[in-house]
Each structure stands twice: as structure tokens, then as C-alpha cells.
Design an enzyme around this catalytic site. Structure first.
Site, PDB file in Angstrom:
ATOM      1  N   SER A 111       0.794  -1.232   0.000  1.00 52.00           N
ATOM      2  CA  SER A 111       0.000   0.000   0.000  1.00 52.00           C
ATOM      3  C   SER A 111       0.824   1.278   0.000  1.00 52.00           C
ATOM      4  CB  SER A 111      -0.964  -0.010   1.182  1.00 52.00           C
ATOM      5  OG  SER A 111      -0.275  -0.255   2.381  1.00 52.00           O
ATOM      6  N   HIS A 132      -5.509  -4.021  -1.855  1.00 52.47           N
ATOM      7  CA  HIS A 132      -5.367  -3.019  -2.923  1.00 52.47           C
ATOM      8  C   HIS A 132      -5.347  -3.654  -4.316  1.00 52.47           C
ATOM      9  CE1 HIS A 132      -4.769   0.719  -0.667  1.00 52.47           C
ATOM     10  NE2 HIS A 132      -4.195  -0.035   0.248  1.00 52.47           N
ATOM     11  N   LYS A 162     -12.281  -0.907  -0.411  1.00 54.88           N
ATOM     12  CA  LYS A 162     -11.463  -0.133  -1.342  1.00 54.88           C
ATOM     13  C   LYS A 162     -12.136  -0.095  -2.721  1.00 54.88           C
ATOM     14  CE  LYS A 162      -7.484  -0.120   1.535  1.00 54.88           C
ATOM     15  NZ  LYS A 162      -6.989  -1.083   2.487  1.00 54.88           N
TER      16      LYS A 162
HETATM   17  C1  LIG Z   1      -6.959  -1.334   3.939  1.00 54.90           C
HETATM   18  C2  LIG Z   1      -6.219  -2.563   4.199  1.00 54.90           C
HETATM   19  C3  LIG Z   1      -6.695  -3.501   5.125  1.00 54.90           C
HETATM   20  C4  LIG Z   1      -7.893  -3.250   5.982  1.00 54.90           C
HETATM   21  O1  LIG Z   1      -9.081  -3.385   5.275  1.00 54.90           O
HETATM   22  P1  LIG Z   1     -10.421  -2.822   5.897  1.00 54.90           P
HETATM   23  O2  LIG Z   1     -11.470  -3.599   5.204  1.00 54.90           O
HETATM   24  O3  LIG Z   1     -10.488  -1.367   5.602  1.00 54.90           O
HETATM   25  O4  LIG Z   1     -10.370  -3.101   7.358  1.00 54.90           O
HETATM   26  C5  LIG Z   1      -5.995  -4.682   5.272  1.00 54.90           C
HETATM   27  N1  LIG Z   1      -4.873  -4.928   4.563  1.00 54.90           N
HETATM   28  C6  LIG Z   1      -4.386  -4.034   3.679  1.00 54.90           C
HETATM   29  C7  LIG Z   1      -3.157  -4.366   2.908  1.00 54.90           C
HETATM   30  C8  LIG Z   1      -5.040  -2.830   3.472  1.00 54.90           C
HETATM   31  O5  LIG Z   1      -4.538  -1.946   2.600  1.00 54.90           O
END
Ligand SMILES: *Cc1c(COP(=O)(O)O)cnc(C)c1O
Length: 394
Positions: free
Chosen positions: A183, A211, A242
Site C-alpha cells: 500500500s 489493494h 477499497k
Molecule cells: C486497507 C487494508 C486492510 C484493511 O481493510 P479494511 O477492510 O479497511 O479493514 C488490510 N490490509 C491491507 C493491505 C489494506 O490496505
């Protein structure tokens, strides 16, 4: 000694503020739209994870409204007791089909998925092998286990193999866990090689594709599809928060995995299930991904254009292979200043600074959105160029 039981609250907060490490929350006055109003200012949104702009898609809105009208505002319980609605089951079936896996399971969030299932996959006598840049929710999931841990250098397959060779004799289960798309940098884990190494040493594979879901692979099917290794990753974890534009964690894999996961994951068993509106919107999101490939295509067209232009201006945009484009500027203070000035000029993109990244690699992290037009991108690019010159970055 009479202690001040809550004095640390103010003290520690003050320390954060003094070091400029506190979060200064920006408040959206519109939806998470490509053009948004944030703190009273109209801006081009370049830091939402809403890659495909699905959170504003009429079908998702409709899905949420219809489910609410039909089933109410809340689900009434945890999934295991009386909180499993037909809608939840339908989402999981649809999702498994979209991911071309036997079965899928939805958690409240991606964080809850990592914190719920990882600790069940490995325990005493086992080892978890983790990429050094894995997401915090993976790290917390790993912390909940009694398993030994080993960390390999970012995407370093040589080091991973060394650890595997060593672990082979010493441990029962071996779990390799990695982000799919990282990320902070937007680069992709070499999942094809990881799967190959895992097969050689009898290790399980777990990818957090938060992502990558909805972004990479055929029509956004994620990292398995991206590498042509569909069905070969033991646990594909992702999120609806996302690119899917809603909220909710997910895992996909074998029926055995799902049976095991929902009987063992404490976050799943002990916390309320999604309201009908969430499940209705999730269902619509999968349908949109299946039937409207234009969003993923537009996301990538925008991404390629934006990267090419930034690069030709002379910015260092790192090694990203995805719609996450870091604009690396060096010092933390410079990244913060650039972000603030971009905001004043109508471009919303957040700085990522030490300790989240190395001291000299502070950056503006931009996230592309399929809802942005070429005009929007040109507007943002012009501001980047102007401010980049003023701040001696280019
Ligand atoms: C955003 C993210 C999460 C968390 O996801 P949520 O559904 O928002 O709790 C977990 N792992 C990664 C790599 C992320 O970027």
C-alpha cells in the site's frame, strides 16, 4: 504514590502534537467523490481507496436502499447466532464465483479478517513467514498467535527460500503471508514465485489483496488472476472497503478453508454482522464488476496517463505497478508542505512520512480513481508541476 490514572492521555497526545505526528483529520462534506468538498474546499480527490468510484455508483446505492427497505437497518446479531441473513450468504456465493474459488466468507472488515483467521492458521510449533512491508492488520493478526515468526526482506525470494529451507525441518505448519499490492509503494508481491516455493516446502500461502481486489487481474479479480495462478493461493484475503466501494473483509479459497474459518475466527464469531444495506451494496458491487468492465479499464487508462506525465515532469514516482503512485520528495517536512499547498490549490493527496516510510523517502501518495476525467488529471498535474518547481523537487 497516588497516581493520576488518566494523565497519560493528555500527555501522550501533546507529545504527538509537538512532534507533528498527530492525525489532523480532514472532513468530507460530500461523498467520497472524484470532486469532493473537504473542510469547505472543493478538491480533486487523489487519496481515496474508492478506485473504481463504485461507492457512488447508482446500482450500489440502489442495492443498499432496497436491502434496507426489505430487511431493516441492522442485522440483529453475530453471524453465528441469528445474524446470518440470506443476503450475506448470497454475497459469499457470488463472491466465490467471481473469484473462481470454491467458497468465500465475509468478515466485518479486512482488519477483522486478518485478525480473525491468521491466528487460527498457525500456533505453537508452527511458523509464520512475513514480508517486512506487510500491512499493520497482518502484523496484529500474527501477534495474536503463539507461532514463531520470521520476516524476509521486501519481495526477496532468495531470503524467503532460505527461511523455508530452515523451517522445513523445525516446524509443523508453515504459513507465508504477504500483501498482494503493497500500500505504500504500489508494487506487487511475486505471488507466482511464492506459490512455487510454498509448494516445494509444503507451506501455506496467504495473500492480503486489499489493494488488488477490483484493480488487478481480469476485470479486477485480483492477484490470482493477475499471475494466472487462480486457485493456487490457499487464502485470498481482501476487502470491500477499497475498489469495491463499500466495507467488509473477505477470504476466498477452498470449502475446507471457509468451514474452518467461520468456526474458528473470533472476530467473525463475536462481533455483529453487516447491516442489510452493506450486504446489498456488496452484492451490487460484484455485479458491477462482472458486467461493467469499463471502470477497471478507465482506472488503468487514468493511471498510465498520470504516471507518464509525472515522470516526464521529472518526479521520482518509485516502482509502483498499480494505481497507487507515490511522488517521492525526500524530507517529511517537504512532503507535508507539498500536500498542504496542493490542498490549497484544490488537490487532495496525503503525505506519507517517517516512520511509515524511510526518513529520506517521504512522499505524497496518490491513488487513482476511475471517476476522474482527463481534465481533472491535467488540473492536478499542473499543480504538481507548479509546486514541484517552487519547492525544488523537480
Ligand atoms: C486497507 C487494508 C486492510 C484493511 O481493510 P479494511 O477492510 O479497511 O479493514 C488490510 N490490509 C491491507 C493491505 C489494506 O490496505
Amino acid at each position: 504514590m497516588k497516581r493520576d490514572p488518566t494523565g497519560f492521555l493528555k500527555k501522550e497526545y501533546k507529545e504527538l502534537v509537538e512532534k507533528d505526528l498527530d492525525w489532523k483529520l480532514r472532513v468530507l462534506e460530500t461523498g467520497s467523490t472524484p470532486h469532493a468538498v473537504v473542510d469547505g474546499k472543493e478538491v480533486i480527490m487523489l487519496c481515496s481507496n474508492n478506485y473504481l468510484n463504485l461507492s457512488n455508483h447508482p446500482k450500489l446505492i440502489q442495492g443498499a436502499i432496497e436491502a434496507t427497505k426489505k430487511y431493516g437497518a441492522g442485522s440483529g446479531s453475530v453471524r453465528a447466532i441469528a445474524g446470518t441473513m440470506k443476503l450475506h450468504v448470497e454475497v459469499e456465493k457470488r463472491l466465490a464465483k467471481f473469484k473462481r474459488r470454491e467458497a468465500a466468507l465475509v468478515y466485518q472488515t479486512g482488519f477483522a479478517a486478518n485478525a480473525g483467521i491468521i491466528p487460527q492458521l498457525a500456533g505453537k510449533g508452527d511458523i509464520i513467514i512475513s514480508d517486512e512491508l506487510n500491512h499493520g492488520s497482518i502484523i496484529d493478526g500474527v501477534r495474536l498467535t503463539k507461532a514463531d515468526r520470521a520476516i524476509y526482506k521486501h519481495r526477496d525470494m532468495g531470503e524467503l527460500e532460505n527461511i523455508l529451507r530452515d523451517a522445513d525441518k523445525k516446524y509443523n505448519r508453515i504459513l507465508i503471508v504477504t500483501d498482494g499490492v503493497f500500500s505504500m509503494d504500489g508494487d506487487i508481491a511475486p505471488m507466482d514465485e511464492i506459490v512455487k516455493l510454498a509448494a516445494e516446502y509444503g507451506a501455506m500461502t496467504y495473500v492480503d489483496d486489499a489493494h488488488g481486489e477490483g484493480v488487478i487481474g481480469e476485470d479486477g479479480r485480483g492477484i490470482g488472476s493477475h499471475f494466472g495462478i487462480e486457485g493456487k493461493i490457499d487464502v485470498e484475503m481482501g476487502t470491500f472497503s477499497k475498489a469495491y466501494g463499500v466495507v467488509g473483509g473477505l477470504i476466498a479459497g477452498s470449502q475446507d478453508l471457509i468451514n474452518f474459518a467461520y468456526n474458528k475466527s473470533r472476530t467473525w464469531l463475536l462481533s455483529g454482522s453487516h447491516p442489510p444495506a452493506v450486504a446489498g451494496a456488496q452484492l451490487a458491487a460484484i455485479e458491477v464488476l462482472e458486467t461493467e468492465p469499463q471502470h477497471v479499464k478507465k482506472l488503468w487508462d487514468n493511471t498510465k496517463y498520470f504516471k507518464k506525465e509525472l515522470e516526464s515532469m521529472g518526479f521520482d514516482i518509485g516502482e509502483s505497478e498499480t494505481p497507487i503512485t507515490p511522488v517521492i520528495v525526500g524530507e517529511s517536512s517537504k512532503a507535508k508542505e507539498l500536500s498542504n499547498r496542493l490542498f490549497d490549490e484544490g488537490v487532495f493527496a496525503l503525505p506519507i512520512v517517517y516512520p511509515m516510510v524511510a526518513r529520506d523517502k517521504a512522499r505524497i501518495r496518490t491513488m487513482m480513481n476511475a471517476g476522474l476525467t482527463r481534465e481533472d488529471l491535467d488540473f492536478a498535474l499542473e499543480k504538481f508541476e507548479k509546486l514541484g518547481r517552487q519547492l525544488n523537487i523537480i
